[in-house]
Scaffold this active site. Structure first.
Site, PDB file in Angstrom:
ATOM      1  N   CYS A 115       1.247  -0.562  -0.285  1.00  0.00           N
ATOM      2  CA  CYS A 115       0.416   0.052   0.044  1.00  0.00           C
ATOM      3  C   CYS A 115       1.064   1.053  -0.301  1.00  0.00           C
ATOM      4  O   CYS A 115       2.281   0.633   0.907  1.00  0.00           O
ATOM      5  CB  CYS A 115      -1.007  -0.424   1.207  1.00  0.00           C
ATOM      6  N   LEU A 156       0.054   5.858   0.698  1.00  0.00           N
ATOM      7  CA  LEU A 156      -0.628   6.721   0.568  1.00  0.00           C
ATOM      8  C   LEU A 156       0.278   7.615   0.702  1.00  0.00           C
ATOM      9  O   LEU A 156       1.310   7.682   1.877  1.00  0.00           O
ATOM     10  CB  LEU A 156      -1.166   6.522   1.379  1.00  0.00           C
ATOM     11  N   THR A 157       0.280   9.062   0.656  1.00  0.00           N
ATOM     12  CA  THR A 157       0.541  10.340   0.409  1.00  0.00           C
ATOM     13  C   THR A 157      -0.370  11.353   1.163  1.00  0.00           C
ATOM     14  O   THR A 157      -2.119  10.732   0.966  1.00  0.00           O
ATOM     15  CB  THR A 157       0.693  11.352  -1.015  1.00  0.00           C
ATOM     16  N   ARG A 200      -0.074  15.887  -3.648  1.00  0.00           N
ATOM     17  CA  ARG A 200       0.297  16.909  -4.719  1.00  0.00           C
ATOM     18  C   ARG A 200       1.620  17.669  -5.212  1.00  0.00           C
ATOM     19  O   ARG A 200       1.428  18.869  -5.360  1.00  0.00           O
ATOM     20  CB  ARG A 200      -1.158  17.237  -5.401  1.00  0.00           C
ATOM     21  N   GLU A 225       2.018  -3.395  -5.445  1.00  0.00           N
ATOM     22  CA  GLU A 225       0.124  -4.310  -5.731  1.00  0.00           C
ATOM     23  C   GLU A 225      -0.204  -3.410  -6.094  1.00  0.00           C
ATOM     24  O   GLU A 225      -0.902  -2.592  -6.164  1.00  0.00           O
ATOM     25  CB  GLU A 225       0.264  -4.714  -4.397  1.00  0.00           C
ATOM     26  N   SER A 252      -4.922   2.408  -7.335  1.00  0.00           N
ATOM     27  CA  SER A 252      -5.980   3.543  -7.407  1.00  0.00           C
ATOM     28  C   SER A 252      -5.979   4.347  -8.463  1.00  0.00           C
ATOM     29  O   SER A 252      -4.857   4.279  -9.036  1.00  0.00           O
ATOM     30  CB  SER A 252      -6.544   3.895  -5.998  1.00  0.00           C
ATOM     31  N   SER A 272       3.565   8.577 -13.887  1.00  0.00           N
ATOM     32  CA  SER A 272       4.692  10.009 -13.780  1.00  0.00           C
ATOM     33  C   SER A 272       5.432   9.211 -13.795  1.00  0.00           C
ATOM     34  O   SER A 272       6.665   9.729 -14.028  1.00  0.00           O
ATOM     35  CB  SER A 272       3.731  10.727 -13.146  1.00  0.00           C
TER      36      SER A 272
END
Lengths: 501, 741
Positions: free
Chosen positions: A357, A359-360, A366, A391, A395, A404
């Site tokens: 997983c 996550l920011t 951004r 994995e 999203s 990117s």
């Protein structure tokens, strides 16, 4: 049974709609007002997922069709366009006559789907819309109305079924083995004897089999974490008694959940942490990475997962955190090491995953931190001497971030290649993969996505167009925080030799 | 675009791709469509979400503008970042250390209460603080303990007292407050906790249950799947190995005991030899009291593995026991000479043996032995009461006529008569040679002498006489058994003991007188009816087995040479005088077997001749009046019994050494002396005959009396015969022509 409904009964029904306030029930679809990013009013079609009554008025939990779930919200009746209300098709859980799936692709499975419907008249008398259309009624005003609110439904359902394949029929999901991801672990897991338990590897659910009405809806309204108030995007299994709170307080450093500011205050007198409780394996400038073992530091790992689940739709917290390592990125200020984001990683991955997983946290999104996390994960893979891939499923934000990152990384390599004594520079996909630790498949997909691969004179070539080059150069100027491999103090462990993680 | 008709090759990741700038390729447009030949890689997103409006917009924006436009980003719920009280909340500052943080493994547990006071608690605390001082941390600790102690049920006030160890007033106040608060609490605990899974699986679908324990099956490697099976196999292997160790340990103990016994026996024999106790008198005196009770010290010889003995003994134990007492009295002085079966037969039978039998070696049986050696080697069951033949009967191709070892019988290697006698005495030839193999035989019914013959036991236990023609035939015809009945006083030379002269060459017995004198001087063996017993004459019936109760059975004489038809001979039977020493030694015509049943002759019944090698022949030892099971139709004379129990082609009659035969030295010399009775190839009668039982008991009783001596003797006997065994087969084959069946 719908065919048997006499026309007079239908008329009675429409009169009912016409003259009384219609009960909007779960499964209904109708346009709902929302502001877009430009703060303009929009009326996207939405589905009612839940209705709740608070003193004085009703609230509707809506999911905007073709928008991400994170935008689902509770709305007041004023925002509903009742004129265009579509009732759910009856027996939506059984296939329609033409074999196409039902018209509720995004509807979650409900615990007790029918029991919550309070309005008996609508429930029992609403005919199948298709039937209704066949039984075209005399041109009365009600019939006109009827066509009026039916038309969007047909459009939507036809569009929906035509445009996207619906692999999972909502009504049958629960009976299926939970993991249909097609990985070869499935057979292994299905022999576990727990029929409904998801697979035990990985951290993401690849299908929506556990997607019931509870997990479809956000349950935490607001989380206060340090200086930030976060609006959760998805369901997270925090203790149920805390879900009714207007604000859930988290300790910024140990991530403990507390029901009130007073409790947080009290907790902070006892909590001495000013950084994630792990080993700092990277520090450059204010950016640090802490490695936390999901087995050794369960409390923190679980708290981190609970927080992360608020922002990761596909993350599963079904199983414990033992087989994972957590890499928490922090930003230092005088108060301590504030969590910015994290990624988790299986200690042993059977499928070359180097990220489970990622996550920011929304306040830091951004701003390039996500790319930093991704870059760090590939730096770890480089130290391990492996290629890796995140994995699945990704999203939307994950896909954009990874694409990117991959694009920039690969383009950088391609543009740095200098002609070799007059020869045109060339490189193999394997070489790119080795240099970057990006898995070969991801390299190919990126080259494809950037439209770099072309077939020319009997062989594949890579072509760099001007706008690609320019775009890349612009992007690189904005990229301010590269990971410095020299600051990484990381020795990979061979977890397979340690028995159980 | 006609170029596109060919199919593009698959993209090879190992193949170098040249890099072009678009400006270098003016004709790039030609290639564009081919790009589709490369299969599109999946995005890795869920299909459903891939089509989401904002994502599509963002992707298209990116592909158009090559960078994200501000309004094209995917919208997310808003976040606020202006918590004004942050600095008040998080007090203090942290200076960044030079070193990277390294967490101490045990540094996290600082025993702080998990419960955090809320504002409601604060009110109580303030109220309490008016009367006494209580710190928040103290309160939190109390509630924390109460909470953690009440997992299923709330702790009672008494439990709380034990738990908290606080001032009573404070405790009561906090406890009551806690009880009230907990009842109002919506959650299961005042410390909010994540719902835990329940073992019954009822929480499998509960969305609020998280971090379930992974079941043990979590595995990253798939080749561990049969670990469990392997583990079980290893366990089984270990069990079996440890059992093997136990068995070996027991075998070791057994063999040690046997060795000790052998030494002791040897000692006894030596002592007896030194004291000159050749008759066994001393020994019987010494052992007499011992005989009353079971003698446990008597084991026996180390003759080669008689694997069937174990079973056989058990048979005896069950079947033979009732007779034990009787036999004990009636038959006493039998030296347990072991009859070793010929090798050939042995191997033939081997596969039919029940596997895993312990190699039981003792041959003489008594109760004690059975007990002593009755251990189970590999956990297999013994079937003490079942007939010994039973397991084999189905398997054996010979069916009921298959050879079966007889309980209590000992099988010695056959005597190599050729080498043992004729070879040793090459001067013997013609009649002499013949004489050594055959005996003069007289019949009781046509009371006349039939000349040289040899006895063997045929099918059904009939005793057959094989006649041999010789120069003496003419002379012998004149001989009439009556001659002997008068000429031999019964008391003097025991009638059943015809004699032979051995080695002292009587010269050529050409005339009747010579013959008679030879016979009378016991230089010639003469097998004749017991005239004293008279009754024998009545029972002889040609061609039929006799059913006599007192005598063991009829003898059928098949005369080969003379062709005189079947004659029934009464065997020479020793009367029931139990104290009599019976020395009998039968040797079949081929001299194949050296079967001995031990005899310690009583004094006074010893042969006149003092030569140690002088043995009596035709030893059919049959105590009269033996209560024989009625079903026995067989001639179960001692010798016959032995024969039958031997059931080997060249098995032998009992070899009864002379009184002095207890000395080891004498044994080899006995080899040559045998009666002419040849029991050849008995494959019949698998049933354990009573005679075998009897024999066993005889052995038993003899053992009782001669506990130490017999093993030595028999073992030595065996030793002596050992080398001869090889010759056996050949010899028994040469005897085949002699058989009449």
């Amino acid at each position: 049974m719908c065919r048997c409904v006499p026309s007079t009964f239908i008329n009675i029904h429409f009169q009912y709609i016409f003259f009384r306030q219609v009960d909007v029930i779960e499964g209904c679809r109708l346009p709902v007002l929302r502001k877009n990013q430009e703060n303009e009013d929009e009326w996207p079609l939405a589905e009612i997922l839940s209705v709740k009554e608070i003193p004085g008025r009703k609230l509707y939990y809506v999911h905007y069709i073709d928008f991400n779930k994170r935008l689902d919200e509770w709305v007041t009746p004023e925002r509903l366009d009742m004129k265009k209300l579509q009732f759910p098709k009856k027996e939506a859980k059984t296939p329609t006559k033409n074999g196409l799936p039902g018209s509720r692709p995004s509807s979650p499975e409900r615990e007790v789907p029918q029991a919550q419907q309070k309005c008996l008249p609508t429930k029992t008398s609403i005919p199948d819309f298709q039937v209704l259309q066949q039984q075209v009624q005399p041109p009365t005003i009600t019939v006109h109305l009827c066509f009026d609110f039916l038309s969007p439904l047909f459009k939507s359902s036809q569009n929906g079924t035509a445009r996207r394949p619906m692999p999972n029929q909502p009504g049958r999901k629960r009976k299926q083995p939970p993991n249909c991801g097609g990985t070869d672990e499935d057979s292994q897991d299905s022999s576990d004897g727990i029929p409904s338990a998801p697979r035990m590897t990985g951290s993401l659910v690849s299908d929506r089999s556990h997607d019931d009405i509870v997990t479809r809806m956000k349950n935490i309204d607001c989380i206060e974490l340090g200086r930030h108030r976060l609006k959760p995007w998805y369901f997270s299994p925090y203790p149920q008694e805390l879900t009714t709170l207007p604000i859930l307080y988290l300790c910024e450093f140990c991530l403990k959940y507390l029901k009130s500011l007073k409790c947080l205050q009290r907790h902070l007198t006892k909590c001495n942490l000013r950084h994630p409780p792990g080993n700092e394996i990277y520090r450059k400038g204010t950016i640090s990475f802490f490695e936390i073992d999901g087995r050794k530091n369960k409390t923190y790992s679980q708290n981190l997962c609970l927080l992360a689940k608020c922002f990761l739709d596909h993350k599963t917290l079904y199983y414990d955190t033992d087989p994972f390592l957590f890499y928490v990125m922090t930003e230092y200020d005088s108060k301590g090491f504030h969590i910015v984001g994290y990624f988790s990683k299986e200690k042993e991955s059977t499928e070359d995953y180097n990220v489970a997983c990622i996550l920011t946290l929304p306040p830091y999104q951004r701003r390039g931190y996500g790319k930093l996390l991704i870059e760090f994960s590939y730096e770890l893979s480089k130290v391990e001497g492996k290629t890796g891939t995140p994995e699945k499923p990704l999203s939307d934000l994950g896909l954009l971030s990874y694409r990117s990152y991959w694009s920039q990384t690969i383009l950088e390599i391609l543009m740095d290649l200098k002609p070799d004594n007059g020869e045109r520079p060339q490189i193999t996909i394997n070489e790119i993969s080795e240099i970057t630790s990006v898995k070969k498949e991801d390299v190919i997909s990126t080259l494809q996505y950037l439209n770099l691969i072309n077939y020319y004179k009997g062989q594949y070539i890579l072509t760099l167009s001007e706008d690609i080059v320019e775009g890349h150069e612009r992007a690189m100027q904005k990229r301010h925080l590269p990971i410095d491999p020299k600051c990484l103090h990381f020795t990979p462990k061979d977890w397979s030799k340690r028995g159980k993680w | 675009m006609s170029k596109l008709s060919f199919r593009a090759r698959a993209l090879d990741a190992a193949k170098p791709l040249p890099i072009y700038r678009n400006k270098d390729l003016p004709d790039l447009n030609d290639c564009v469509s081919i790009n589709r030949a490369v299969p599109q890689m999946p995005t890795g997103m869920e299909k459903e979400e891939e089509s989401e409006h904002h994502l599509q917009r963002a992707i298209s924006a990116q592909s158009v503008f090559r960078e994200k436009k501000e309004n094209m980003v995917i919208p997310v719920p808003e976040a606020e970042s202006n918590i004004t009280y942050y600095d008040r909340l998080y007090k203090g500052e942290l200076r960044i250390p030079k070193q990277l943080f390294h967490i101490q493994p045990l540094g996290l547990d600082n025993e702080q209460p998990d419960y955090d006071m809320d504002s409601e608690d604060e009110i109580l605390l303030n109220r309490l603080n008016r009367k006494m001082e209580i710190k928040p941390i103290q309160f939190e600790t109390m509630v924390d303990r109460l909470e953690k102690a009440s997992t299923n049920q709330m702790v009672t006030i008494t439990e709380a007292k034990l738990l908290l160890n606080e001032d009573d007033y404070l405790l009561k106040a906090v406890y009551d407050y806690w009880v009230r608060k907990r009842k109002n609490c919506r959650g299961p605990s005042l410390i909010p906790l994540i719902k835990l899974e329940k073992r019954d699986g009822s929480t499998n679908n509960d969305a609020y249950v998280a971090f379930r324990r992974r079941t043990e099956k979590m595995q990253t490697r798939k080749n561990r799947k049969n670990d469990e099976a392997s583990y079980e196999k290893m366990l089984k292997l270990r069990r079996e190995f440890s059992r093997t160790v136990t068995i070996l340990e027991m075998i070791k103990r057994r063999e040690k005991s046997k060795r000790e016994l052998l030494h002791l026996t040897l000692e006894v024999v030596e002592k007896r030899y030194q004291m000159g106790d050749f008759t066994g008198e001393v020994l019987s005196e010494v052992t007499a009291p011992l005989a009353e009770k079971p003698v446990y010290t008597v084991p026996i010889t180390v003759t080669n593995g008689n694997r069937h003995n174990h079973k056989a003994e058990i048979k005896i134990k069950s079947g033979g026991l009732p007779y034990h007492g009787y036999h004990h009295v009636s038959v006493k002085d039998e030296d347990p000479f072991d009859f070793v079966r010929p090798k050939k037969k042995y191997t033939r039978r081997e596969p039919l043996c029940r596997p895993g039998r312990p190699a039981k070696r003792q041959h003489i049986v008594n109760k004690a032995d059975i007990k002593q050696y009755d251990f189970h080697s590999s956990g297999e069951e013994d079937y003490p009461l079942s007939p010994t033949s039973e397991p084999d009967e189905e398997n054996d191709p010979d069916g009921t006529f298959a050879f079966r070892r007889k309980a209590g019988c000992h099988y010695l290697p056959c005597l190599d008569q050729t080498s043992g006698l004729l070879w040793d005495h090459p001067e013997l030839a013609g009649l002499d040679a013949l004489r050594h193999r055959q005996s003069l035989t007289a019949l009781s019914v046509p009371q006349r002498c039939v000349g040289l013959a040899r006895r063997r036991v045929g099918r059904g236990g009939r005793v057959l006489l094989d006649r041999a023609s010789s120069d003496l035939d003419g002379v012998l015809k004149q001989l009439d058994s009556g001659v002997f009945s008068s000429s031999f006083p019964k008391g003097l030379s025991d009638p059943q003991v015809p004699t032979q002269n051995h080695r002292t060459m009587p010269g050529s017995a050409s005339s009747l007188t010579d013959l008679l004198s030879n016979i009378q001087a016991l230089r010639w063996r003469f097998f004749r009816p017991r005239s004293t017993q008279g009754d024998g004459s009545g029972e002889g019936r040609t061609g039929r087995p006799s059913m006599d109760n007192r005598l063991s059975g009829g003898l059928f004489v098949h005369t080969k040479n003379s062709g005189s038809g079947e004659l029934l001979l009464n065997p020479i039977v020793k009367t029931a005088g139990s104290t009599d020493c019976i020395i009998s030694k039968t040797l079949d015509s081929a001299g194949a077997h050296f079967a001995a049943s031990a005899v310690i002759s009583a004094p006074g019944q010893v042969n006149n001749e003092n030569k140690p090698d002088n043995t009596s022949v035709n030893g059919v030892v049959q105590p009269l009046g033996t209560s024989r099971p009625p079903h026995s139709t067989s001639t179960s004379q001692g010798g016959t019994g032995l024969d039958r129990s031997g059931r080997t082609p060249s098995s032998c009659g009992p070899l009864l050494p002379a009184s002095h035969s207890t000395t080891p030295q004498s044994l080899p010399n006995h080899r040559g002396h045998g009666s002419a009775v040849s029991p050849a190839h008995h494959h019949h009668n698998a049933r354990p005959s009573p005679s075998s039982l009897k024999l066993a008991t005889m052995a038993t009783s003899s053992l009782d009396r001669v506990p130490k001596v017999t093993p030595a003797i028999s073992s030595m006997a065996r030793d002596n015969h050992e080398p001869e065994r090889l010759a056996l087969n050949g010899i028994s084959e040469t005897t085949v022509p002699m058989e009449v069946t």
